[in-house]
Design a protein around this motif. Structure first.
Motif, PDB file in Angstrom:
ATOM      1  N   TYR A  84      34.848  34.051  -0.016  1.00  0.00           N
ATOM      2  CA  TYR A  84      34.615  32.909   0.875  1.00  0.00           C
ATOM      3  C   TYR A  84      35.933  32.191   1.115  1.00  0.00           C
ATOM      4  CZ  TYR A  84      29.595  33.496   0.285  1.00  0.00           C
ATOM      5  OH  TYR A  84      28.323  34.003   0.306  1.00  0.00           O
ATOM      6  N   HIS A 101      34.038  31.495  11.480  1.00  0.00           N
ATOM      7  CA  HIS A 101      32.591  31.736  11.466  1.00  0.00           C
ATOM      8  C   HIS A 101      32.199  32.646  12.633  1.00  0.00           C
ATOM      9  CE1 HIS A 101      28.276  31.134  11.420  1.00  0.00           C
ATOM     10  NE2 HIS A 101      28.335  30.689  12.663  1.00  0.00           N
ATOM     11  N   LYS A 106      32.967  34.387   5.902  1.00  0.00           N
ATOM     12  CA  LYS A 106      32.173  33.435   5.110  1.00  0.00           C
ATOM     13  C   LYS A 106      33.057  32.241   4.757  1.00  0.00           C
ATOM     14  CE  LYS A 106      29.286  36.990   3.065  1.00  0.00           C
ATOM     15  NZ  LYS A 106      29.127  37.875   1.893  1.00  0.00           N
ATOM     16  N   ASN A 127      29.150  28.297   5.452  1.00  0.00           N
ATOM     17  CA  ASN A 127      28.051  28.806   4.616  1.00  0.00           C
ATOM     18  C   ASN A 127      27.767  27.845   3.471  1.00  0.00           C
ATOM     19  OD1 ASN A 127      29.789  31.180   5.694  1.00  0.00           O
ATOM     20  ND2 ASN A 127      27.753  32.029   5.410  1.00  0.00           N
ATOM     21  N   TYR A 128      28.836  27.258   2.944  1.00  0.00           N
ATOM     22  CA  TYR A 128      28.692  26.277   1.866  1.00  0.00           C
ATOM     23  C   TYR A 128      29.448  24.997   2.238  1.00  0.00           C
ATOM     24  CZ  TYR A 128      27.090  29.640  -1.760  1.00  0.00           C
ATOM     25  OH  TYR A 128      26.386  30.531  -2.516  1.00  0.00           O
ATOM     26  N   THR A 161      23.422  26.169   6.012  1.00  0.00           N
ATOM     27  CA  THR A 161      24.486  25.809   5.070  1.00  0.00           C
ATOM     28  C   THR A 161      23.887  25.365   3.730  1.00  0.00           C
ATOM     29  OG1 THR A 161      25.662  24.974   6.991  1.00  0.00           O
ATOM     30  CG2 THR A 161      26.579  24.410   4.838  1.00  0.00           C
TER      31      THR A 161
END
Ligand code: G3P
Length: 227
Positions: A84, A101, A106, A127-128, A161
């Motif tokens: 990530y 993205h 990621k 994603n996070y 997310t």
């Protein structure tokens, strides 16, 4: 709630991985600096230890979006598909998140101190989103409350997310977010060890079981050799 290790010390990571079910490792430039070693050398060792399926989160250092994008691509090229790209949630970072993205990378949006920052990160396709729980506490605001609010914003708006809560000072902070069911927490090795090592009562109970069994069958005996 997924559990990740927030450290780049290979021996500490190895020890935690041996005993506990861990989902990956996060690093940042300060954590890498503590190792005193070349960043990709350390990160390659961590990736080899984790295997290719675990999450490895690695932060870009550039300040301009275009450079962040280039850095992110190099990080993934060198460390594999489940890597990530951590990007600070500032305007240039949000621009870089959107570009990466859209190209299928990621993203972990990091350095989050407010719910609206997390909202923008979700909009950009992260994603996070990583709220810094203890650092928020140190500003006189409740880091757990901020993180819960972010969780609710994601749920109520249908964002995919997830939260990757970071910056913990103690296990109570982790517990409160675990109860709330946030997506993930990244925690320093000594705090993870504290989840279980500080329980004298548990150790005493286990010792009582051993003592009682040895009274029955003899010293050193177990269910393997008590026939
Ligand atoms: O990766 C960022 C976060 O984990 C920072 O933690 O302990 O430096 O506040 P800390």
């Amino acid at each position: 709630m997924k559990l990740l290790i927030d450290d780049a010390d290979i021996e500490k990571i190895r020890k935690i991985y041996e005993f506990y079910a861990i989902d990956g490792v996060t690093t940042n430039p300060s954590i890498l600096a503590k190792s005193g070693r070349k960043p990709y050398e350390v990160l390659r060792e961590i990736r080899d230890l984790l295997g290719e399926d675990a999450e490895l989160h690695v932060q870009v250092v550039s300040s301009k979006a275009d450079d962040m994008v280039k850095e992110g691509k190099k990080i993934v090229e060198k460390l594999g598909k489940n890597t990530y790209v951590k990007i600070p949630t500032v305007p240039e970072g949000l621009k870089a998140m959107r570009i990466l993205h859209n190209e299928g990378y990621k993203i972990t949006a990091t350095a989050i101190y407010t719910p609206l920052q997390a909202y923008l990160a979700a909009k950009a396709g992260a994603n996070y989103a990583a709220p810094y729980v203890n650092r928020i506490d140190n500003l006189g605001t409740n880091g757990i409350e901020v993180t819960r609010k972010i969780h609710d914003i994601f749920e109520n708006n249908g964002f995919k997310t997830e939260i990757l809560a970071a910056s913990f000072k103690n296990s109570l902070q982790v517990l409160e977010l675990c109860e709330y069911g946030v997506g993930a927490a990244t925690v320093a090795p000594d705090i993870i060890e504290g989840f279980i090592n500080n329980t004298t009562n548990v150790q005493a109970a286990v010792q009582d079981f051993t003592d009682d069994f040895e009274k029955l069958c003899g010293e050193g005996k177990t269910m393997l050799n008590c026939d």
